[in-house]
Design an enzyme around this catalytic site. Structure first.
Site, short mmCIF file in Angstrom:
data_model
loop_
_atom_site.label_atom_id
_atom_site.label_comp_id
_atom_site.label_asym_id
_atom_site.label_seq_id
_atom_site.Cartn_x
_atom_site.Cartn_y
_atom_site.Cartn_z
CG HIS A 136 -57.80 -2.89 -58.58
ND1 HIS A 136 -57.09 -4.05 -58.32
CD2 HIS A 136 -57.89 -2.81 -59.94
CE1 HIS A 136 -56.77 -4.63 -59.47
NE2 HIS A 136 -57.22 -3.90 -60.47
CB CYS A 144 -54.95 -6.33 -62.63
SG CYS A 144 -54.86 -4.86 -63.63
#
Lengths: 131, 385, 347
Positions: free
Chosen positions: B333, B83
């Site tokens: 996200h 991420c």
């Protein structure tokens, strides 16, 4: 997709909790490593981890990965075994209300997952309350 | 090393973009960044993407996206750090410019997450954790952060309500961000009573599944005025640190040491302290993540991060506004794009272009982007020139 | 002379009551409970199977045996619910306890007497000095078709025995087998549930073979029922072992310590072996124990054991069988159906 080799390679750890200890600084590693991340040592002796320990933290997985769907909800936690090694795993045979930091646990041999209906069965360690 | 500036940023509205493919959303945001900078070419490009192979069955993104952006044969490279891929891509672009190798460089991030079902997305994301010693046993990312949350609650008395307050605060900010996936407010009650995912985290403690991309154009600071009409924003420092990706391997389960290390290096590089930062965009993939990160970055004492949102210290107008953009929670996200979106927000804030959510008088902003449960962390400090 | 060096049992924690099953099928629970003398049965969790139960029972057996597992020369798992159709259960067990690679391994199947077969073969190998120690396990996650009478009894459990030469916890005084071809219960390849021949499973099957085996082995050792402290029979339900015991002239006191089925159910290959572990838990040095298994198809293995002094040293170093039986969590039929994969998932 067969992952026989990957599974097979981990058998000493998953079935027998084989780990190693750095002969220079005494740091324990599960799974075994090639280089000690503590002191850079490269000599290790094989050790077998204790099968008892205590729960450091826990959760209950309500939404699981597809191969774990039939097991949801299931508890998981990080356990520190006697000797200091820590590991992540499922906590079986526990009433979720009994989960607490410090809960004494022991390790049991369980089926962890199946690679589909026709694939291999994957075994390993789970934690159960030690009482 | 040359000083480096950001002269253009671009991002489209994030969400479940059913009609658009990965290459579409990348190209749109890259064009927005190029147009924002007003440059007529780029010399090289970096794409942060966690796992297009698992999400859309496509690797070899650098060349694919360079082709679709119409910039081939320039060098183009995908950068991966789970991420933190976006932040890592930005850092590579920074080095590319700072080293003198290239002058005008695109740093971008993209993730197309809705081409797989929920189980597929859960699996793809889980590959950021230790596949053989965490994921093998059935852990998920909400599960890992729940383990961190329970440890934090046990060690420091952090409460369930304090976690919820992070979500409430970020949604309040995000409600003023037209590009956010979920631009609406939520209440503490709603967070507490939404569907439980991994105790104690409910779905409103978790960042969503998002399609999205973002881009930024970097160039040497001394060329910024010639290349672009936009006020340049200077990269004051860039930092990257690593830690074990297995949560259980860390001595202190509540402490994100890679975040602390990246923060330390970033502050030192910029010659600043946490007190000098006007606002920060942090990686709130889960509510507990924001709490742990603001401690590791030194904005709160260890164990006190939970007080940030309820006290208003991390709110807009507070001591240190955290996630003016709405954060991962409200903005969305798309994992590989998140690090770049943080840069986009920071540049807008420092330009004074953040509209309703503008941090008044912002001169120095920080971004913090992490992979997994903090196994990697990238931090940048940007300043108004 | 071969003997049992260590023994251990294991069973899942889940239980389902007869009433809970009867409720689903509109059956009369009191008559089932009375007729079969069954209260409840054990149910495996999705993460428990013959292999996992064998490993846990064997850990208990090894704790009592106090031997180096690498000295085990044979690992035999008897079951009719081996998790794989092709691939041994025993290899996983042997690997998990550290008995590989110098070890002989085979999975046995003979309906409910596969466990006693494993014991029988280990004893022969030990007596012939082919191996120093053998490991014999009887384990099953038994299946009974929904609404069938078997559904009330088909349970899960395992018993494990380390067989070796003296000094053990029980000497093997004699073994005996009694077998004919009798199709009372079977499961064809690729079928999920077994079929049975109703009342034919009684007189010509269970009773004939157990009686034949018990009488045969007692004649061989010139002993009578009164010479035994305890007796263990295969336990397809609560009623049959009591009835066959009475027919042979044994008392309830001799049968009861190993009579687990009323609250455990029928653990198939684990059934009489678990009855034996429960009996050893209470036996005293010098006690004589008779065990007679039964496997459909059909046959019985008989064993006469003499308990030794060492029993008092090792009895409490691992969990007792009834101690495990008392640790339980009741589940509803829905959970049972999910755990036993009686619900079709959307594959």
């Amino acid at each position: 997709m067969s992952t026989s080799a990957k599974y097979w390679r981990g058998i000493p750890q998953r079935y027998r909790l084989e780990a190693e200890k750095c002969t220079d600084c005494g740091a324990q590693f599960f799974p075994p490593r090639v280089v000690c991340s503590g002191c850079g040592g490269r000599e290790f002796e094989e050790i077998k981890l204790d099968d008892r320990g205590k729960l450091l933290t826990y959760t209950v997985i309500r939404v699981g990965p597809s191969e774990f769907c039939e097991q949801t909800p299931y508890a998981m936690g990080i356990v520190e075994l006697e000797g200091g090694v820590r590991m992540t795993g499922q906590i079986a045979d526990v009433d979720f209300d009994d989960l607490e930091v410090g809960l004494p646990i022991k390790i049991e041999f369980r089926k962890i997952r199946e690679e589909g209906e026709a694939g291999i069965l994957c075994y390993g360690y789970k934690f159960v309350p030690d009482k | 090393m040359r000083d480096v500036a950001v002269i253009g940023v671009g991002m489209q509205k994030w969400g479940e973009l059913w009609e658009k493919s990965l290459r579409d959303i990348f190209t749109e945001s890259a064009m927005l960044a190029i147009d924002d900078a007003g440059v007529d070419h780029i010399d090289s490009m970096y794409v942060g993407c966690m796992t297009s192979g698992l999400f859309v069955g496509q690797e070899h993104l650098g060349s694919l996206l360079a082709d679709y952006l119409g910039v081939a044969p320039i060098p183009a490279l995908r950068v991966e750090s789970a991420c933190a891929s976006g932040g890592a891509a930005f850092r590579q672009a920074y080095f590319d410019v700072a080293s003198g190798a290239n002058d005008i460089v695109l740093a971008s991030g993209v993730e197309k997450m809705t081409d797989v079902d929920g189980a597929g997305a859960t699996y793809a994301l889980s590959t950021a954790a230790d596949a053989e010693y965490e994921v093998y046993h059935g852990i998920t990312f909400p599960g890992l952060y729940a383990l961190l949350a329970v440890a934090h609650m046990h060690a420091y008395g952090t409460t369930r309500e304090q976690l919820a307050e992070v979500s409430v605060k970020n949604h309040k900010n995000g409600a003023k961000n037209p590009l956010a996936q979920y631009p609406f407010e939520v209440t503490v009650d709603q967070v507490l009573n939404s569907v439980m995912i991994a105790d104690p985290l409910t779905i409103l403690d978790c960042s969503p599944i998002t399609d999205g991309a973002a881009g930024a154009i970097l160039c040497p600071l001394d060329m910024a005025k010639d290349l672009s009409h936009k006020a340049p924003v200077k990269i004051l420092s860039s930092a990257h640190a690593t830690d074990s990706i297995a949560l259980h391997s860390r001595q202190d389960l509540t402490w994100l040491s890679a975040v602390a290390k990246a923060g330390e290096v970033a502050y030192k590089g910029a010659g600043l302290t946490p007190a000098d930062i006007d606002f920060v965009e942090v990686h709130d993939c889960f509510t507990i993540a924001e709490i742990a990160v603001i401690e590791a970055l030194g904005f709160f004492e260890k164990g006190k991060g939970g007080t940030g949102a309820p006290s208003g210290e991390t709110a807009m107008g507070g001591r240190i506004p955290v996630n003016p953009s709405g954060g991962l929670k409200s903005k969305g996200h798309p994992v590989g794009a998140t690090g770049i979106a943080q840069i986009v927000e920071t540049v807008k804030q420092l330009r004074g272009d953040a509209g309703e959510r503008q941090v008044e008088g912002a001169k120095v902003g920080m971004t913090q982007n992490m992979g997994g449960t903090g196994g990697s962390c990238v931090a940048h400090i940007l300043g108004k020139v | 002379m071969a003997g049992i060096i260590g023994y251990g049992a294991y069973m899942p924690r889940n239980r389902i009551k007869v009433e809970e099953i009867a409720k689903v099928w509109g059956a009369d629970a009191p008559s089932y409970k009375r007729g079969l003398m069954l209260q409840e049965k054990s149910v495996p969790s999705p993460d428990q199977d013959v292999i996992t139960m064998s490993v846990e029972a064997t850990k208990h057996a090894l704790t009592r045996a106090e031997i180096d597992p690498s000295k085990i020369g044979a690992v035999y798992v008897g079951s009719e619910s081996h998790p794989y159709a092709v691939k041994p259960s025993g290899t996983v067990l042997a690997e998990a306890i550290g008995a590989t690679p110098e070890v002989h391994c085979a999975d046995f199947e003979f309906a409910c007497k596969a466990g006693s077969e494993a014991m029988f073969v280990c004893m022969g190998l030990v007596d012939s000095e082919k191996i120093e120690y053998g490991l014999a396990v009887g384990a099953d996650t038994s299946q009974g078709a929904p609404s069938d009478a078997l559904e009330y009894s088909a349970a899960a459990g395992a018993a494990s025995f380390v067989i070796g030469r003296d000094p053990g916890v029980a000497k093997v005084i004699e073994t005996y087998s009694f077998m004919t071809d009798t199709p009372d219960f079977w499961r064809r390849s690729y079928m999920h549930y077994p079929r049975h021949a109703g009342r034919f499973t009684g007189e010509p099957a269970y009773f004939k073979h157990i009686m034949g085996c018990a009488k045969g082995i007692m004649a061989k050792v010139k002993m009578e029922p009164k010479d035994f402290a305890y007796v263990v029979f295969h336990q397809p339900n609560g009623k049959f072992p009591q009835r066959v015991g009475k027919m042979l002239g044994f008392t309830k006191e001799q049968i009861d310590p190993g009579w687990l089925s009323p609250t455990l159910g029928n653990t198939y290959s684990g059934s009489s072996p678990m009855g034996l572990t429960a009996t050893l838990d209470v036996a005293k040095p010098g006690d004589m124990v008779l065990m007679v298994s039964y496997g459909s198809g059909a046959g019985s293995d008989g064993f006469v054991f003499e308990v030794t002094d060492r029993i008092d040293e090792v009895r409490n170093v691992a969990p007792g069988t009834r101690e495990l039986l008392d640790k339980k969590t009741y589940i509803e039929y829905g959970t049972y159906a999910k755990y036993r994969r009686k619900i079709r998932m959307g594959e």
